[in-house]
Motif scaffolding. Structure first.
Motif, PDB file in Angstrom:
ATOM      1  N   GLN A  63       0.832  -1.193   0.000  1.00  0.00           N
ATOM      2  CA  GLN A  63       0.000   0.000   0.000  1.00  0.00           C
ATOM      3  C   GLN A  63       0.875   1.255   0.000  1.00  0.00           C
ATOM      4  O   GLN A  63       0.599   2.212  -0.711  1.00  0.00           O
ATOM      5  N   GLU A  64       1.931   1.219   0.785  1.00  0.00           N
ATOM      6  CA  GLU A  64       2.831   2.371   0.861  1.00  0.00           C
ATOM      7  C   GLU A  64       3.488   2.644  -0.488  1.00  0.00           C
ATOM      8  O   GLU A  64       3.651   3.799  -0.884  1.00  0.00           O
ATOM      9  N   THR A  65       3.843   1.601  -1.202  1.00  0.00           N
ATOM     10  CA  THR A  65       4.420   1.774  -2.544  1.00  0.00           C
ATOM     11  C   THR A  65       3.430   2.501  -3.444  1.00  0.00           C
ATOM     12  O   THR A  65       3.805   3.434  -4.169  1.00  0.00           O
ATOM     13  N   VAL A  66       2.171   2.113  -3.395  1.00  0.00           N
ATOM     14  CA  VAL A  66       1.136   2.774  -4.204  1.00  0.00           C
ATOM     15  C   VAL A  66       0.966   4.219  -3.749  1.00  0.00           C
ATOM     16  O   VAL A  66       0.900   5.143  -4.564  1.00  0.00           O
ATOM     17  N   ARG A  67       0.902   4.430  -2.455  1.00  0.00           N
ATOM     18  CA  ARG A  67       0.703   5.791  -1.914  1.00  0.00           C
ATOM     19  C   ARG A  67       1.799   6.750  -2.347  1.00  0.00           C
ATOM     20  O   ARG A  67       1.551   7.920  -2.578  1.00  0.00           O
ATOM     21  N   LEU A  68       3.026   6.262  -2.436  1.00  0.00           N
ATOM     22  CA  LEU A  68       4.158   7.126  -2.768  1.00  0.00           C
ATOM     23  C   LEU A  68       4.329   7.356  -4.262  1.00  0.00           C
ATOM     24  O   LEU A  68       5.111   8.220  -4.667  1.00  0.00           O
ATOM     25  N   ASN A  69       3.606   6.596  -5.081  1.00  0.00           N
ATOM     26  CA  ASN A  69       3.684   6.795  -6.529  1.00  0.00           C
ATOM     27  C   ASN A  69       3.099   8.150  -6.907  1.00  0.00           C
ATOM     28  O   ASN A  69       2.188   8.650  -6.256  1.00  0.00           O
ATOM     29  N   GLN A  70       3.639   8.718  -7.942  1.00  0.00           N
ATOM     30  CA  GLN A  70       3.149  10.006  -8.446  1.00  0.00           C
ATOM     31  C   GLN A  70       1.954   9.769  -9.366  1.00  0.00           C
ATOM     32  O   GLN A  70       2.030   9.946 -10.569  1.00  0.00           O
ATOM     33  N   LEU A  71       0.849   9.365  -8.770  1.00  0.00           N
ATOM     34  CA  LEU A  71      -0.370   9.062  -9.503  1.00  0.00           C
ATOM     35  C   LEU A  71      -1.493   9.933  -8.984  1.00  0.00           C
ATOM     36  O   LEU A  71      -1.416  10.474  -7.876  1.00  0.00           O
ATOM     37  N   SER A  72      -2.569  10.019  -9.758  1.00  0.00           N
ATOM     38  CA  SER A  72      -3.757  10.695  -9.245  1.00  0.00           C
ATOM     39  C   SER A  72      -4.305   9.864  -8.094  1.00  0.00           C
ATOM     40  O   SER A  72      -4.018   8.668  -7.977  1.00  0.00           O
ATOM     41  N   ASN A  73      -5.094  10.489  -7.255  1.00  0.00           N
ATOM     42  CA  ASN A  73      -5.691   9.767  -6.131  1.00  0.00           C
ATOM     43  C   ASN A  73      -6.668   8.708  -6.619  1.00  0.00           C
ATOM     44  O   ASN A  73      -6.783   7.639  -6.020  1.00  0.00           O
ATOM     45  N   ARG A  74      -7.357   8.990  -7.703  1.00  0.00           N
ATOM     46  CA  ARG A  74      -8.247   7.979  -8.293  1.00  0.00           C
ATOM     47  C   ARG A  74      -7.442   6.755  -8.708  1.00  0.00           C
ATOM     48  O   ARG A  74      -7.835   5.628  -8.420  1.00  0.00           O
ATOM     49  N   LYS A  75      -6.332   6.977  -9.379  1.00  0.00           N
ATOM     50  CA  LYS A  75      -5.494   5.860  -9.832  1.00  0.00           C
ATOM     51  C   LYS A  75      -4.940   5.084  -8.624  1.00  0.00           C
ATOM     52  O   LYS A  75      -4.853   3.853  -8.658  1.00  0.00           O
ATOM     53  N   LYS A  76      -4.573   5.788  -7.577  1.00  0.00           N
ATOM     54  CA  LYS A  76      -4.094   5.112  -6.365  1.00  0.00           C
ATOM     55  C   LYS A  76      -5.179   4.207  -5.793  1.00  0.00           C
ATOM     56  O   LYS A  76      -4.902   3.061  -5.412  1.00  0.00           O
ATOM     57  N   LYS A 116      -2.758  -2.325  12.963  1.00  0.00           N
ATOM     58  CA  LYS A 116      -2.197  -2.364  11.605  1.00  0.00           C
ATOM     59  C   LYS A 116      -3.311  -2.303  10.559  1.00  0.00           C
ATOM     60  O   LYS A 116      -3.170  -1.637   9.527  1.00  0.00           O
ATOM     61  N   ARG A 117      -4.400  -2.988  10.822  1.00  0.00           N
ATOM     62  CA  ARG A 117      -5.538  -2.922   9.902  1.00  0.00           C
ATOM     63  C   ARG A 117      -6.093  -1.504   9.846  1.00  0.00           C
ATOM     64  O   ARG A 117      -6.475  -1.013   8.783  1.00  0.00           O
ATOM     65  N   GLU A 118      -6.145  -0.856  11.005  1.00  0.00           N
ATOM     66  CA  GLU A 118      -6.620   0.527  11.046  1.00  0.00           C
ATOM     67  C   GLU A 118      -5.679   1.447  10.271  1.00  0.00           C
ATOM     68  O   GLU A 118      -6.124   2.374   9.601  1.00  0.00           O
ATOM     69  N   LYS A 119      -4.388   1.186  10.356  1.00  0.00           N
ATOM     70  CA  LYS A 119      -3.418   1.982   9.596  1.00  0.00           C
ATOM     71  C   LYS A 119      -3.698   1.859   8.105  1.00  0.00           C
ATOM     72  O   LYS A 119      -3.676   2.860   7.382  1.00  0.00           O
ATOM     73  N   PHE A 120      -3.973   0.652   7.642  1.00  0.00           N
ATOM     74  CA  PHE A 120      -4.291   0.453   6.227  1.00  0.00           C
ATOM     75  C   PHE A 120      -5.523   1.270   5.857  1.00  0.00           C
ATOM     76  O   PHE A 120      -5.544   1.970   4.855  1.00  0.00           O
ATOM     77  N   ARG A 121      -6.551   1.191   6.703  1.00  0.00           N
ATOM     78  CA  ARG A 121      -7.793   1.937   6.444  1.00  0.00           C
ATOM     79  C   ARG A 121      -7.557   3.444   6.467  1.00  0.00           C
ATOM     80  O   ARG A 121      -8.046   4.178   5.609  1.00  0.00           O
ATOM     81  N   LYS A 122      -6.790   3.908   7.441  1.00  0.00           N
ATOM     82  CA  LYS A 122      -6.507   5.351   7.548  1.00  0.00           C
ATOM     83  C   LYS A 122      -5.713   5.844   6.333  1.00  0.00           C
ATOM     84  O   LYS A 122      -5.920   6.970   5.867  1.00  0.00           O
ATOM     85  N   ASN A 123      -4.801   5.033   5.840  1.00  0.00           N
ATOM     86  CA  ASN A 123      -4.054   5.402   4.633  1.00  0.00           C
ATOM     87  C   ASN A 123      -4.996   5.532   3.438  1.00  0.00           C
ATOM     88  O   ASN A 123      -4.861   6.446   2.617  1.00  0.00           O
ATOM     89  N   LEU A 124      -5.951   4.637   3.349  1.00  0.00           N
ATOM     90  CA  LEU A 124      -6.954   4.684   2.294  1.00  0.00           C
ATOM     91  C   LEU A 124      -7.799   5.953   2.441  1.00  0.00           C
ATOM     92  O   LEU A 124      -8.040   6.686   1.471  1.00  0.00           O
ATOM     93  N   GLU A 125      -8.189   6.231   3.666  1.00  0.00           N
ATOM     94  CA  GLU A 125      -8.976   7.430   3.966  1.00  0.00           C
ATOM     95  C   GLU A 125      -8.198   8.700   3.584  1.00  0.00           C
ATOM     96  O   GLU A 125      -8.776   9.655   3.050  1.00  0.00           O
ATOM     97  N   ALA A 126      -6.893   8.713   3.824  1.00  0.00           N
ATOM     98  CA  ALA A 126      -6.067   9.876   3.492  1.00  0.00           C
ATOM     99  C   ALA A 126      -6.034  10.119   1.984  1.00  0.00           C
ATOM    100  O   ALA A 126      -6.069  11.268   1.522  1.00  0.00           O
ATOM    101  N   ILE A 127      -5.975   9.052   1.214  1.00  0.00           N
ATOM    102  CA  ILE A 127      -5.992   9.192  -0.247  1.00  0.00           C
ATOM    103  C   ILE A 127      -7.327   9.788  -0.692  1.00  0.00           C
ATOM    104  O   ILE A 127      -7.367  10.674  -1.551  1.00  0.00           O
ATOM    105  N   ILE A 128      -8.405   9.343  -0.095  1.00  0.00           N
ATOM    106  CA  ILE A 128      -9.733   9.873  -0.431  1.00  0.00           C
ATOM    107  C   ILE A 128      -9.818  11.348  -0.045  1.00  0.00           C
ATOM    108  O   ILE A 128     -10.273  12.187  -0.835  1.00  0.00           O
ATOM    109  N   SER A 129      -9.339  11.692   1.142  1.00  0.00           N
ATOM    110  CA  SER A 129      -9.349  13.098   1.593  1.00  0.00           C
ATOM    111  C   SER A 129      -8.521  13.976   0.668  1.00  0.00           C
ATOM    112  O   SER A 129      -8.932  15.088   0.313  1.00  0.00           O
ATOM    113  N   GLU A 130      -7.372  13.469   0.273  1.00  0.00           N
ATOM    114  CA  GLU A 130      -6.515  14.235  -0.649  1.00  0.00           C
ATOM    115  C   GLU A 130      -7.203  14.405  -1.997  1.00  0.00           C
ATOM    116  O   GLU A 130      -7.133  15.473  -2.617  1.00  0.00           O
ATOM    117  N   GLY A 131      -7.895  13.362  -2.444  1.00  0.00           N
ATOM    118  CA  GLY A 131      -8.632  13.452  -3.710  1.00  0.00           C
ATOM    119  C   GLY A 131      -9.748  14.483  -3.642  1.00  0.00           C
ATOM    120  O   GLY A 131     -10.003  15.203  -4.608  1.00  0.00           O
TER     121      GLY A 131
END
Length: 185
Positions: A63-76, A116-131
Motif C-alpha cells: 500500500q505504501e508503494t502505491v501511496r508514494l507513486n506520483q499518480l492521481s488519487n483515483r489511480k491510487k 495495523k488494519r486501522e493503519k491500512f484503512r486510515k491510509n486509504l482514507e487519506a488518499i480519499i481526503s486528498e482526492g
C-alpha cells in the motif's frame, strides 16, 4: 522449515478452522515432530499471530508503494482495489485465515493486528481526503465511510471469489472500481 509450518498451517486452518486444527495435525502433515514445531513457535496462537502479522505487514508495504507513486488519487484507489482483490486471488487461504481466525488471537495480539488494519484503512482514507481536496472526488464524500465501504466490498470477496472461475481478479477489480467511482446508475 518455519515457512513450511506456516504454509501448511494456513491450509489446515482454512480447511478445518484454527480451533479444530491441532499441533499434532500440523506436524503430521509435515512429517515432523512436535519438537520441530516448538523450535519455531511457542504455541499455535503464536503461529496464528505470525500469519496475521505477515499478511498485514505485506499489505501495508505494498500500500505504501502505491501511496508514494506520483499518480492521481483515483489511480491510487484503483491500484489499491486491485491489490486487495489480486491478493485474495494469489493468497486466498491466507486471506481467509486473516479475516476468519483473528478472533482466536489473545487480546494484546488482536490489538496489534487491529492497529495495523486501522493503519491500512486510515491510509486509504487519506488518499480519499486528498482526492477531495484536489477536486478529484466529490466534496460531499465522507472519507472514513468511503474507506470502510471499499474495504467491505473488497475484503468480503475472500468468501466467494474463485480465481479459477469465470471472472479474473483483474476483471473483478475493474468491476469494483467502476462501481465505487461510477455507481450503478
Amino acid at each position: 522449515m518455519k515457512n513450511d509450518i506456516k504454509q501448511k498451517s494456513i491450509l489446515l486452518f482454512e480447511k478445518k478452522g484454527f480451533s479444530e486444527t491441532s499441533i499434532q495435525d500440523i506436524v503430521e502433515t509435515l512429517g515432523v515432530t512436535k519438537g520441530t514445531f516448538y523450535y519455531y513457535f511457542t504455541s499455535k496462537e503464536q503461529l496464528l499471530m505470525d500469519i496475521h502479522v505477515s499478511y498485514i505487514d505485506d499489505l501495508l508495504e505494498r500500500q505504501e508503494t502505491v501511496r508514494l507513486n506520483q499518480l492521481s488519487n483515483r489511480k491510487k484507489l484503483e491500484e489499491l482495489i486491485a491489490l486487495l482483490i489480486i491478493d485474495i486471488a494469489n493468497h486466498g487461504p491466507s486471506g481467509k485465515v486473516f479475516f476468519r481466525e483473528m478472533r482466536h488471537l489473545c487480546e494484546d495480539n488482536a490489538r496489534e493486528v487491529k492497529r495495523k488494519r486501522e493503519k491500512f484503512r486510515k491510509n486509504l482514507e487519506a488518499i480519499i481526503s486528498e482526492g477531495i481536496a484536489q477536486n478529484e472526488f466529490k466534496k460531499e464524500l465522507e472519507p472514513g465511510i468511503i474507506a470502510f465501504a471499499i474495504l467491505g466490498v473488497t475484503n468480503w470477496s475472500y468468501q466467494w471469489f474463485n480465481p479459477s472461475g469465470e471472472i479474473s481478479a483483474d476483471r473483478l477489480a475493474r468491476v469494483y472500481s467502476d462501481l465505487i467511482f461510477n455507481g450503478i446508475v
